[in-house]
Write a protein that holds these residues in place. Structure first.
Motif, PDB file in Angstrom:
ATOM      1  N   ALA A  16       0.768  -0.983  -0.113  1.00 59.47           N
ATOM      2  CA  ALA A  16       0.216   0.032   0.030  1.00 59.47           C
ATOM      3  C   ALA A  16       0.876   1.248  -0.142  1.00 59.47           C
ATOM      4  CB  ALA A  16      -0.908  -0.135   1.208  1.00 59.47           C
ATOM      5  N   CYS A  17       0.897   1.893  -1.010  1.00 59.48           N
ATOM      6  CA  CYS A  17       1.604   3.390  -1.139  1.00 59.48           C
ATOM      7  C   CYS A  17       0.509   4.373  -1.200  1.00 59.48           C
ATOM      8  CB  CYS A  17       2.716   3.265  -2.103  1.00 59.48           C
ATOM      9  SG  CYS A  17       3.653   1.834  -2.137  1.00 59.48           S
ATOM     10  N   PHE A  18       0.575   5.608  -0.325  1.00 61.78           N
ATOM     11  CA  PHE A  18      -0.262   6.596  -0.536  1.00 61.78           C
ATOM     12  C   PHE A  18       0.537   7.820  -0.458  1.00 61.78           C
ATOM     13  CE2 PHE A  18      -2.356   3.210   1.352  1.00 61.78           C
ATOM     14  CZ  PHE A  18      -3.435   3.148   0.707  1.00 61.78           C
ATOM     15  N   GLY A  23      -4.599  11.451   8.393  1.00 63.70           N
ATOM     16  CA  GLY A  23      -4.785  10.797   9.798  1.00 63.70           C
ATOM     17  C   GLY A  23      -6.199  10.200  10.160  1.00 63.70           C
ATOM     18  N   ILE A  24      -6.222   9.765  11.233  1.00 57.35           N
ATOM     19  CA  ILE A  24      -7.305   8.935  11.737  1.00 57.35           C
ATOM     20  C   ILE A  24      -7.795   9.795  13.020  1.00 57.35           C
ATOM     21  CG2 ILE A  24      -7.891   6.930  13.301  1.00 57.35           C
ATOM     22  CD1 ILE A  24      -5.802   5.518  11.729  1.00 57.35           C
ATOM     23  N   GLN A  39       8.222   8.306   4.347  1.00 61.95           N
ATOM     24  CA  GLN A  39       7.785   7.465   5.647  1.00 61.95           C
ATOM     25  C   GLN A  39       6.555   6.960   5.634  1.00 61.95           C
ATOM     26  OE1 GLN A  39      10.243   7.775   8.565  1.00 61.95           O
ATOM     27  NE2 GLN A  39      11.553   7.994   6.660  1.00 61.95           N
ATOM     28  N   VAL A  40       6.408   5.976   6.195  1.00 65.38           N
ATOM     29  CA  VAL A  40       5.132   5.444   6.700  1.00 65.38           C
ATOM     30  C   VAL A  40       4.518   6.208   7.685  1.00 65.38           C
ATOM     31  CG1 VAL A  40       4.156   3.217   7.801  1.00 65.38           C
ATOM     32  CG2 VAL A  40       5.963   3.159   6.179  1.00 65.38           C
ATOM     33  N   THR A  41       3.055   6.279   7.796  1.00 69.91           N
ATOM     34  CA  THR A  41       2.236   7.092   8.704  1.00 69.91           C
ATOM     35  C   THR A  41       1.252   6.190   9.181  1.00 69.91           C
ATOM     36  OG1 THR A  41       0.839   7.965   6.883  1.00 69.91           O
ATOM     37  CG2 THR A  41       2.736   9.280   7.430  1.00 69.91           C
ATOM     38  N   VAL A  42       0.531   6.678  10.296  1.00 68.93           N
ATOM     39  CA  VAL A  42      -0.358   5.804  10.984  1.00 68.93           C
ATOM     40  C   VAL A  42      -1.406   5.582  10.036  1.00 68.93           C
ATOM     41  CG1 VAL A  42      -2.193   6.219  12.827  1.00 68.93           C
ATOM     42  CG2 VAL A  42       0.114   6.569  13.344  1.00 68.93           C
ATOM     43  N   ASP A  43      -1.959   6.544   9.280  1.00 70.92           N
ATOM     44  CA  ASP A  43      -3.100   6.260   8.301  1.00 70.92           C
ATOM     45  C   ASP A  43      -2.598   5.365   7.209  1.00 70.92           C
ATOM     46  OD1 ASP A  43      -1.750   8.648   7.714  1.00 70.92           O
ATOM     47  OD2 ASP A  43      -3.087   8.864   5.708  1.00 70.92           O
ATOM     48  N   MET A  44      -1.507   5.460   6.560  1.00 76.79           N
ATOM     49  CA  MET A  44      -1.085   4.412   5.734  1.00 76.79           C
ATOM     50  C   MET A  44      -1.250   2.999   6.284  1.00 76.79           C
ATOM     51  SD  MET A  44       2.279   6.015   3.834  1.00 76.79           S
ATOM     52  CE  MET A  44       2.465   7.370   2.768  1.00 76.79           C
TER      53      MET A  44
END
Length: 213
Positions: A16-18, A23-24, A39-44
């Motif tokens: 999964a790449c966004f 954000g959540i 960088q990977v984020t929480v929502d990713m």
């Protein structure tokens, strides 16, 4: 990982790449700003998981989610050969290794068996990457006669990571069969790393030797 042939966006689960992070609700998205790579984020992570793994993720606290993202963003996460260092550094991380065992059923003198080794990278009990090497083979008494299949399989829920693999097999003079998979791990603006996973068995299904990525 210590971990697909094509770690590169291959398979239904894929990578999964966004490009955008919204954000959540109530949970800040963590992304280290080192200026060196994406960088990977929480929502990713939330978007990449599914089923029970996604529900387990959503049950984590905000601090646990941010800790998970920090680990996923480390260059050594999933890096072949870095398991011991990463587990020593992060108590939240567990790389679980499992393998097949000979059947307890009454065996016949000849037939077909399947043996395997699997490694799962888990943070707070959630599996983000899993790599398996399987071998199907025919046997006569305690010796392997032929290898019918030897292959690697995986799933990867880590955004911005891709996996590839290549598998091969052999049988030695003692009737023991080996199946190995070379895994490669690719990340944005970082070098590709490689590792070997595999197993050697006899005709009884006993695993005589393993290789872990």
């Amino acid at each position: 990982m210590r971990l697909c042939s094509g770690l590169i966006c291959r398979g239904a689960l894929g990578i999964a790449c966004f490009g955008l992070s919204f954000g959540i609700a109530g949970v800040p998205s963590y992304a280290a700003q080192d200026g060196q790579h994406d960088q990977v984020t929480v929502d990713m992570v939330d978007a990449s998981l599914s089923g029970s793994e996604q529900q387990a993720w959503r049950n984590l606290s905000a601090d646990q989610k941010n800790a998970t993202v920090r680990i996923l963003n480390e260059s050594e996460f999933g890096n072949p050969g870095a398991v011991a260092d990463m587990e020593g550094k992060h108590s939240e991380l567990d790389v679980a290794v499992s393998s097949s065992s000979p059947s307890d059923e009454v065996t016949v003198a000849s037939g077909e068996r399947e043996s395997w080794i699997q490694q799962d990278w888990k943070i707070f009990g959630i599996t983000y990457t899993s790599a398996t090497t399987k071998m199907g083979y025919t046997y006569q008494d305690s010796k392997v006669v032929s290898v019918e299949r030897c292959y690697g399989s995986y799933y990867n829920y880590v955004p911005l990571r891709s996996i590839d693999h290549n598998s091969w097999s052999s049988i030695d003079a003692n009737g023991q069969a080996t199946c190995k998979t070379e895994w490669s791990l690719s990340r944005p603006l970082q070098g590709t790393v490689y590792g070997i996973q595999g197993l050697r068995v006899d005709g009884n299904g006993n695993i005589l030797e393993t290789w872990e990525v």
